[in-house]
Structures are given as C-alpha cells and as structure tokens.
Design a protein around this motif. Structure first.
Motif: not given
Ligand SMILES: *Cc1c(COP(=O)(O)O)cnc(C)c1O
Length: 413
Positions: A200-220
C-alpha cells in the motif's frame, strides 16, 4: 578467531560465562543469577578491554584531527560501522547511522516524518510496543494531524494478522512494530508486515532492540525501511545504537539535530548539510561506545548466532516447563514463535513482592509493566515478573529461579 563451526558444536555456557567478570559476583551473599537481559545484557571482557584500550591508547576526537590519534580513532570508529553493516547485511555503510540507542533512532525518524504527513494520513503501531515505540508516534500524530491505528493482539500475545491486513489502506503511511516484544518474548512476523505495508506504499520501521541479541536480522532480505537497535542489549555498552535507513529515505529525511560534523558549509545566510551518514550525526558521538559496539558484534559472532539461538530456545523451553510446575503460576505471552523472555504472575501475589524476595536470593528479574503498559492493560494486570535469558545463563540458574519463586510463594501466601 576460533572457527565458528567448532564453537557451535562445542557450545558450553560454563566456558562462555568466564568471559563475563560480573557473573562471578555475589548479590546479598548469594551468587548472582542475572535474568534481566531484556533490560540490558552483561559485558564480556573482550568488550571491556576494547573500552580500556581506547581510553589508554587512542582517545581523540574523530573526523577532524590532522594528528595520528585522531586518525586512529576515526579508523576504529569507521571500522565499527563496517562491522555493523556486515552483521546486519546492509548494502551501504552510509545507511548505518550511529545513535545513542533505540529510543534516539525512533525519535529521529518520527521527527523527520513530520514534514511528510498530513491530516487524514494514518500511522500504525502494534499493540505490543515498548513505550519508546508508541510515544514518539503519538507526538508525530499530534504535530501532523495524522491518525494512530493499532494492530491488535490475541491472548497468546500474537498480533492478529487478519486485522492488520484489514487496517492497511492507501492512507497508511508508516507502520511500526517490534521484531521481538520485550514484555512477552513474541517474535513478530515482520516479513509479512513489511511486505503488506509496501503493497500500500507505506514505510516500515522495525524496533529490533529486543531481537538483536537473539536473532541475526538480514536487513536487505527483509527489505525493511528502518531498523533500530541498542548496543547495550547485545553485549555492548550503553549510550550507543544503530539506526538503519534505506538510503532513499535517509536522503529525504531532514536532519534531526544541528551542530558540528553534520554540515557541509555554514554561513549566517545558509547552511548545507553533510552527506550520509554524517547528516544525522551532529556533534561528537559516543566514539568509544561505537568501537565497543563493533567489538560486541565480533564477540557474539565468534560464538555464532545459530548456536546462541538454539541454546536459548532450549533454555526457555526448560524454564517454561519448570515454572509451570508451580501451582497458580501463569505465563503471559505463549506465542508459537517466541524467544528468551518469560513474563509471569502467581495468583494473588504482587509481582514486586516476588521480585524483592528473588533479589534477596541473588536473582535479578524485572517486575512491573516493562515499558509496555498497553500490554498490561490488555491482560488487566498491574505488571508481571519477567525473567529474560541470554546465552550465558544455565539450566542450574533456571533451577535456582524456580526454587526462588517457590520460596517466595510460600512466604507470601
Ligand atoms: C529496550 C527496548 C527499547 C528501548 O531501548 P533503549 O536502549 O532504552 O533506547 C525499545 N524497544 C524494545 C523492544 C526494547 O526492548
């Protein structure tokens, strides 16, 4: 550096614990059992050494000095940016903005979006956000006249995705959601959230504060527009974090703060801004913190995120099972996909009282609303006891927690 695969197969929390000097200390005459990792993680000696080396060896201001110390500090700081870029698989290093932490990153984006929104636009947050991912958006809506919509959740602590899809429309300009809830441990389906928002053309901000120590996020791979983390939740120091933004967005967003380092040219008539990432890095940053953030990523990657995830899953499964043997204990947040956080209450007992007795036993947990009051309102409770785990916690510590909760229960009933 040790080969990742050997570490993964020989993952041994008892060996890893030796890297964390604080875990040797006693609290109230008892060995510390640190189960407040969702609030902040502990710091390994490797990161502490990096901090000491900086102040002993090459403390200097960056990006401006002609002298050697300044060059060394600049190189180390920019190297840390590269490490962050690699860790999160970010396309360009100028898309990595150093911040003071998650809260700073969110406010930077929320403030910047003021100039893009108007009355009738909608921004959407999930029902399980940290206050730092609610309040800046409320302020944004007040400034612009945009409307705040909330993606509801069910009693298991999962977002109701059908409702999310129904709420999305051409009016939606921005969606904000945490990757992992700090109060419930839910891992949110951010891939689906991002994809649908983009449709729908919306931008997304993800708060990774709690995830980052447990899950390695691939932002691309995620194709997310913004992603924010704090170093102190992933073995780094406080006061430093990362804002990732797609270059196209960062170019469009106005600077957040004015000052040194963020300008190209200044006259009293007109100032032009520096290129990315410096446009968003006004003033002297947390140089040592940034370098130490890089060291923290090196440390965690030397253990390996696969090993960390697998070990923590097993630990949380064990802790859940053991805690549920206690009569009257209820766990909040039973999502199918969750990690490293167990929020609970015992019927008829205030969470604060349990937390105080656990502290006397040397066990650190958090009690209260965990900066997520809407979740507590949803369950109609004042707060919970929250035990949150890291890869350096052990089953023996889980047993101590369970014993401690039983003891608290017998004393308070
Ligand atoms: C800790 C946390 C924050 C806030 O991080 P700060 O380091 O205090 O800025 C935001 N969101 C979530 C999910 C968190 O766990």
């Amino acid at each position: 550096m040790t080969d990742k695969s050997t570490i993964a197969t020989t993952f041994d929390a008892d060996v890893i614990r030796k890297d964390f000097p604080i875990l040797n200390r006693q609290v109230n005459g008892q060995p510390l059992v640190y189960l407040d990792n969702a609030a902040t993680s502990q710091t390994p000696q490797q990161v502490i050494d990096t901090i000491v080396e900086y102040y002993q060896g090459y403390n200097a201001n960056i990006h401006r000095g002609v002298h050697s110390l300044s060059q060394e500090a600049t190189d180390a700081y920019e190297m840390a940016r590269k490490k962050i870029q690699e860790h999160f698989n970010i396309a360009k290093s100028q898309e990595v903005i150093f911040t003071s932490g998650t809260t700073h990153g969110i406010n930077l984006v929320a403030t910047g979006f003021s100039s893009f929104l108007k009355k009738g636009d909608e921004v959407m947050v999930s029902a399980m956000e940290h206050h730092s991912n609610i309040v800046p958006w409320q302020m944004l809506c007040e400034r612009t006249g945009a409307t705040l919509k909330v993606i509801p959740m069910n009693v298991e602590g999962e977002l109701i995705m059908e409702e999310y899809h129904n709420l999305l429309s051409e009016k939606t300009k921005l969606v904000f959601c945490n990757h992992v809830s700090n109060a419930l441990g839910t891992i949110n389906p951010i891939e689906e959230i991002i994809e649908a928002a983009h449709k729908v053309g919306a931008a997304v901000l993800i708060d990774g504060a709690q995830a980052a120590a447990h899950i390695k996020a691939d932002l691309q791979a995620l194709d997310v527009d913004f992603y924010v983390v704090s170093a102190h939740k992933m073995c780094g120091p406080t006061g430093v974090g990362m804002l990732y933004g797609k270059e196209e967005w960062l170019k469009k967003l106005p600077p957040y703060q004015g000052g040194g380092e963020m300008i190209a040219e200044v006259t009293f008539e007109k100032t032009t801004y520096a290129d990315l990432p410096h446009k968003f890095e006004a003033g002297t940053p947390n140089i040592c913190g940034g370098i130490a953030f890089g060291a923290a990523l090196d440390y965690m990657n030397s253990i390996g995120f696969d090993a960390i995830t697998q070990y923590e899953e097993e630990l949380v499964r064990y802790a859940t099972e053991q805690l549920l043997t206690i009569d009257g204990l209820k766990i909040y947040g039973t999502a199918k996909h969750k990690t490293s956080v167990i929020s609970f209450n015992i019927e008829g007992i205030h969470p604060y009282d349990i937390g105080s007795i656990l502290d006397k036993l040397g066990i650190a947990v958090r009690t209260g609303h965990h900066c997520a009051q809407p979740i507590m309102d949803f369950y109609k409770i004042p707060g919970t006891v929250r035990a949150s785990f890291s890869f350096y916690n052990t089953k023996e510590e889980v047993d101590k927690l369970v014993e401690g909760v039983k003891r608290a229960k017998s004393m308070l009933e």
